[in-house]
Design an enzyme around this catalytic site. Structure first.
Site, PDB file in Angstrom:
ATOM      1  N   THR A  66      28.732   5.147 -29.345  1.00 33.17           N
ATOM      2  CA  THR A  66      29.964   5.223 -28.564  1.00 33.17           C
ATOM      3  C   THR A  66      30.540   6.630 -28.647  1.00 33.17           C
ATOM      4  O   THR A  66      29.922   7.547 -29.181  1.00 33.17           O
ATOM      5  CB  THR A  66      30.937   4.095 -28.994  1.00 33.17           C
ATOM      6  OG1 THR A  66      32.040   4.088 -28.082  1.00 33.17           O
ATOM      7  CG2 THR A  66      31.460   4.274 -30.418  1.00 33.17           C
ATOM      8  N   LYS A  70      27.608   9.824 -26.891  1.00 35.37           N
ATOM      9  CA  LYS A  70      26.688   9.220 -25.920  1.00 35.37           C
ATOM     10  C   LYS A  70      25.706  10.241 -25.348  1.00 35.37           C
ATOM     11  O   LYS A  70      24.590   9.900 -25.003  1.00 35.37           O
ATOM     12  CB  LYS A  70      27.483   8.536 -24.807  1.00 35.37           C
ATOM     13  CG  LYS A  70      28.223   7.301 -25.301  1.00 35.37           C
ATOM     14  CD  LYS A  70      28.924   6.556 -24.195  1.00 35.37           C
ATOM     15  CE  LYS A  70      29.710   5.384 -24.765  1.00 35.37           C
ATOM     16  NZ  LYS A  70      30.354   4.582 -23.743  1.00 35.37           N
ATOM     17  N   ASP A 106      26.451   0.498 -20.135  1.00 34.77           N
ATOM     18  CA  ASP A 106      27.871   0.591 -19.766  1.00 34.77           C
ATOM     19  C   ASP A 106      28.052   0.312 -18.275  1.00 34.77           C
ATOM     20  O   ASP A 106      28.917  -0.473 -17.871  1.00 34.77           O
ATOM     21  CB  ASP A 106      28.421   1.991 -20.078  1.00 34.77           C
ATOM     22  CG  ASP A 106      28.823   2.130 -21.544  1.00 34.77           C
ATOM     23  OD1 ASP A 106      29.171   1.117 -22.171  1.00 34.77           O
ATOM     24  OD2 ASP A 106      28.790   3.268 -22.055  1.00 34.77           O
ATOM     25  N   ALA A 133      38.262  10.197 -14.666  1.00 39.20           N
ATOM     26  CA  ALA A 133      37.035  10.956 -14.376  1.00 39.20           C
ATOM     27  C   ALA A 133      36.298  11.314 -15.662  1.00 39.20           C
ATOM     28  O   ALA A 133      35.583  12.308 -15.709  1.00 39.20           O
ATOM     29  CB  ALA A 133      37.375  12.210 -13.578  1.00 39.20           C
ATOM     30  N   GLY A 135      33.866   9.692 -19.121  1.00 36.25           N
ATOM     31  CA  GLY A 135      32.580   9.006 -19.226  1.00 36.25           C
ATOM     32  C   GLY A 135      32.615   7.605 -18.631  1.00 36.25           C
ATOM     33  O   GLY A 135      31.670   7.184 -17.949  1.00 36.25           O
ATOM     34  N   ALA A 136      33.706   6.872 -18.876  1.00 36.79           N
ATOM     35  CA  ALA A 136      33.793   5.502 -18.368  1.00 36.79           C
ATOM     36  C   ALA A 136      33.849   5.506 -16.844  1.00 36.79           C
ATOM     37  O   ALA A 136      33.208   4.684 -16.179  1.00 36.79           O
ATOM     38  CB  ALA A 136      35.026   4.802 -18.939  1.00 36.79           C
ATOM     39  N   ASN A 153      41.971  11.443 -10.141  1.00 37.34           N
ATOM     40  CA  ASN A 153      42.146  11.769 -11.556  1.00 37.34           C
ATOM     41  C   ASN A 153      43.279  12.770 -11.702  1.00 37.34           C
ATOM     42  O   ASN A 153      43.523  13.589 -10.812  1.00 37.34           O
ATOM     43  CB  ASN A 153      40.850  12.372 -12.118  1.00 37.34           C
ATOM     44  CG  ASN A 153      40.910  12.547 -13.622  1.00 37.34           C
ATOM     45  OD1 ASN A 153      41.262  11.614 -14.342  1.00 37.34           O
ATOM     46  ND2 ASN A 153      40.586  13.738 -14.106  1.00 37.34           N
ATOM     47  N   THR A 155      43.413  15.373 -13.495  1.00 39.66           N
ATOM     48  CA  THR A 155      42.849  16.716 -13.340  1.00 39.66           C
ATOM     49  C   THR A 155      41.843  16.684 -12.190  1.00 39.66           C
ATOM     50  O   THR A 155      40.763  16.083 -12.302  1.00 39.66           O
ATOM     51  CB  THR A 155      42.136  17.151 -14.644  1.00 39.66           C
ATOM     52  OG1 THR A 155      43.050  16.957 -15.725  1.00 39.66           O
ATOM     53  CG2 THR A 155      41.684  18.594 -14.597  1.00 39.66           C
ATOM     54  N   ARG A 156      42.213  17.269 -11.081  1.00 38.29           N
ATOM     55  CA  ARG A 156      41.432  17.158  -9.849  1.00 38.29           C
ATOM     56  C   ARG A 156      39.988  17.654 -10.027  1.00 38.29           C
ATOM     57  O   ARG A 156      39.032  17.047  -9.511  1.00 38.29           O
ATOM     58  CB  ARG A 156      42.156  17.932  -8.735  1.00 38.29           C
ATOM     59  CG  ARG A 156      41.388  18.150  -7.454  1.00 38.29           C
ATOM     60  CD  ARG A 156      41.071  16.825  -6.748  1.00 38.29           C
ATOM     61  NE  ARG A 156      40.085  17.036  -5.715  1.00 38.29           N
ATOM     62  CZ  ARG A 156      40.318  16.961  -4.421  1.00 38.29           C
ATOM     63  NH1 ARG A 156      41.512  16.647  -3.975  1.00 38.29           N
ATOM     64  NH2 ARG A 156      39.356  17.162  -3.546  1.00 38.29           N
ATOM     65  N   GLY A 243      38.666  -5.345 -19.426  1.00 34.45           N
ATOM     66  CA  GLY A 243      37.758  -4.506 -20.199  1.00 34.45           C
ATOM     67  C   GLY A 243      36.965  -5.283 -21.243  1.00 34.45           C
ATOM     68  O   GLY A 243      35.864  -4.871 -21.629  1.00 34.45           O
TER      69      GLY A 243
END
Ligand code: NAP
Length: 280
Positions: A66, A70, A106, A133, A135-136, A153, A155-156, A243
């Site tokens: 995790t 990863k 995942d 934006a 890893g998930a 997101n 942060t664009r 989740g």
């Protein structure tokens, strides 16, 4: 009882003590009467890759990896499945023929969770909104590919990177954070792949009132009784997938890789809900 023949599996992460994976897999190991044990191991951040590569000599039966390892897991492996190569990250390792194989359950876990919680969604959905934006988000967007994917997101630039990755798999578009209300109104599936909602105190003030009546809300985050987002979505009559279901399905797919049997996801849900309720 642990014997000299007991198979050992582990989850590697940092931090990892909060992980529900040991309880998840212990339940299934007991259900199937398998002589195995599954533990959580906190790896030092600076030594992840060498630690994971050294696992080859340790005789583990399988592992989950995790955050934040990863990517290291993918590099530690001898053989990667095609999806691991595409995503650049692995969450599951298995040992076969003396080599380490890397898998990613995942994305397929997210897909299995929505397939179970909202059957038929793929035939109806034209647009999936992914909020976040990291890893998930990348894994979930990959798992839900088919309809157009819109990534929003804070942060664009990171949303642009995810869209660039998704471009080989179908239509994808990034929008500014300020466009979130319009993106919610446009979406058939709304995915929270951000860390918002992780702490009980985090309230999410996204305008769900704008969502289409049949929209599905999929929250990567989980909490006892559902997250704030899931509770608000349910209150508006929207379909929800939480989740915990994602966690259970990614775990079930890993268990099948290691032991060749499909474990009971309903039993796991009951057990993990009880653990979460006790923690609340
Ligand atoms: P990550 O790589 O750290 O990404 C975090 C994301 O959250 C980024 O997009 C970040 O935006 C956004 N974010 C953080 N704080 C925010 C705020 N205050 N407002 C708006 N956006 C904010 O994390 P990750 O690994 O992708 O994980 C995301 C979540 O998914 C975590 O809660 C994790 O526990 C959960 N998860 C669940 C499962 C499961 O099986 N259920 C599996 C994997 C992950 P910026 O880019 O602007 O920083």
């Amino acid at each position: 009882m642990i014997t000299g023949a007991t198979k050992v599996l582990a989850i590697f992460g940092n931090p990892v003590a909060h992980s529900l994976s040991p309880q998840l897999h212990a339940g299934w190991i007991a259900d199937h009467g398998i002589d195995a044990t599954y533990v959580a191991l906190e790896v030092q951040r600076d030594h992840a890759r060498e630690t994971l590569r050294a696992l080859r000599r340790l005789g583990l039966h399988g592992a989950n990896v995790t955050v934040p390892f990863k990517e290291d897991a993918r590099h530690a492996a001898d053989i990667c499945t095609e999806d691991v190569t595409a995503l650049g990250v692995a969450n599951t390792l298995s040992w076969r023929d003396g080599g380490i194989h890397a898998h990613n359950t995942d994305w397929s876990g997210a897909r299995a969770a929505i397939d179970e919680g909202a059957p038929g969604w793929i035939a109806e959905a034209r647009r999936v909104l992914v909020i976040g934006a990291g890893g998930a988000a990348r894994a979930m967007a990959f798992g839900l590919r088919g309809p157009e994917i819109v990534v929003v997101n804070r942060t664009r630039e990171k949303a642009d990177e995810v869209v660039h990755f998704l471009a080989s798999y179908g239509a994808a578009e990034a929008r500014d954070w300020s466009a979130l209300p319009a993106a919610i109104a446009d979406a058939d599936v709304i995915v929270n792949a951000s860390t918002l909602g992780m702490k009980g105190a985090d309230a999410i003030d996204w305008p769900l009132a704008l969502a289409k009546p049949g929209a599905i809300v999929l929250d990567a985050v989980y909490a006892p009784g559902g997250t704030d987002l899931v509770r608000k979505a349910r209150a508006r009559g929207l379909r929800t997938v939480n989740g915990l279901d994602m966690l259970i399905h990614q775990g079930a797919l890993a268990f099948e890789i290691w032991f060749g049997v499909k474990p009971d996801t309903d039993k796991a849900r009951q057990r993990l809900n009880a653990i979460l309720a006790a923690r609340a």
